[in-house]
Design an enzyme around this catalytic site. Structure first.
Site, short mmCIF file in Angstrom:
data_model
loop_
_atom_site.label_atom_id
_atom_site.label_comp_id
_atom_site.label_asym_id
_atom_site.label_seq_id
_atom_site.Cartn_x
_atom_site.Cartn_y
_atom_site.Cartn_z
N HIS A 1 0.84 -1.20 0.00
CA HIS A 1 0.00 0.00 0.00
C HIS A 1 0.88 1.24 0.00
O HIS A 1 1.98 1.23 0.51
CB HIS A 1 -0.97 0.02 1.19
CG HIS A 1 -0.30 -0.08 2.52
ND1 HIS A 1 0.13 -1.27 3.06
CD2 HIS A 1 0.05 0.88 3.42
CE1 HIS A 1 0.69 -1.04 4.23
NE2 HIS A 1 0.66 0.26 4.48
N HIS B 1 0.81 5.26 1.04
CA HIS B 1 0.11 6.33 1.76
C HIS B 1 0.15 7.61 0.93
O HIS B 1 1.23 8.03 0.50
CB HIS B 1 0.82 6.63 3.10
CG HIS B 1 0.80 5.50 4.07
ND1 HIS B 1 -0.09 5.44 5.12
CD2 HIS B 1 1.57 4.39 4.18
CE1 HIS B 1 0.15 4.34 5.83
NE2 HIS B 1 1.15 3.68 5.29
P1 AMP Z 1 1.55 0.65 7.46
O1 AMP Z 1 2.09 1.01 8.82
O2 AMP Z 1 2.30 1.32 6.35
O3 AMP Z 1 1.42 -0.86 7.28
O4 AMP Z 1 0.12 1.30 7.40
C1 AMP Z 1 -1.08 0.61 7.55
C2 AMP Z 1 -2.17 1.65 7.54
O5 AMP Z 1 -3.40 1.00 7.33
C3 AMP Z 1 -2.30 2.43 8.85
O6 AMP Z 1 -2.14 3.83 8.58
C4 AMP Z 1 -3.70 2.09 9.34
O7 AMP Z 1 -4.34 3.20 9.93
C5 AMP Z 1 -4.40 1.66 8.06
N1 AMP Z 1 -5.48 0.70 8.22
C6 AMP Z 1 -5.47 -0.44 8.92
N2 AMP Z 1 -6.64 -1.10 8.79
C7 AMP Z 1 -7.41 -0.35 7.96
C8 AMP Z 1 -8.74 -0.47 7.44
N3 AMP Z 1 -9.51 -1.52 7.74
N4 AMP Z 1 -9.20 0.51 6.63
C9 AMP Z 1 -8.42 1.58 6.33
N5 AMP Z 1 -7.18 1.75 6.79
C10 AMP Z 1 -6.68 0.81 7.60
#
Ligand code: AMP
Ligand code: ZN
Length: 129
Positions: free
Chosen positions: A96, A98
């Site tokens: 993913h 950001h």
């Molecule tokens: P990372 O630390 O780069 O793996 O970021 C994961 C991101 O996913 C975090 O910013 C979370 O807030 C976001 N996240 C986790 N679960 C969900 C969800 N169900 N829907 C939207 N965002 C999510």
């Protein structure tokens, strides 16, 4: 199946703001700024280094479309970041990116970048070329 795969298959709720054939974008549930969005490949890859280049093209299209949509909030800049591996802060092991809009009234620093370290650039360069 991982949580982002479920979102991609519409089996889990998310605020989907954009999608194309192989990429999707939805709001981060813990936003770092107003409009913080995640862009994912619909197919499961652990991180963006695993994503084939033709799919990366759809991710890039999605990032651009999301930044265009976010203009509704009048951002003054964006951070576009992808954490790869737990040491880098990756929590969800589905690739993913950001997309974090930034605004004038914030401090105006890069997101989560530490202080520069002292390192021999000559030595690093030689190891890389
Ligand atoms: P990372 O630390 O780069 O793996 O970021 C994961 C991101 O996913 C975090 O910013 C979370 O807030 C976001 N996240 C986790 N679960 C969900 C969800 N169900 N829907 C939207 N965002 C999510
Ligand atoms: Zn997945």
């Amino acid at each position: 199946m991982c949580i982002f795969c479920k979102i991609a298959k519409k089996e889990e709720k998310a605020y989907v703001v954009y999608e194309n054939e192989r990429a999707m974008a939805f709001l981060d549930i813990n936003p770092l700024s107003k409009g913080h969005t995640l862009v994912i490949p619909k197919e499961h890859y652990e991180n963006i280094l695993q994503v084939p280049s033709d799919i990366a093209k759809d991710l890039h299209e999605a990032i651009k479309a999301v930044c265009e949509k976010l203009k509704v909030f009048n951002p003054d800049g964006f951070n576009i970041v992808s954490n790869i591996g737990r040491q880098a802060g990756q929590v969800i092991m589905h690739a993913h990116i950001h997309v974090i809009p930034r605004y004038k009234d914030e401090e105006g620093k890069p997101i989560s970048f530490g202080k520069p370290i002292k390192v021999d650039l000559e030595e690093v360069y030689k190891a890389l070329v």
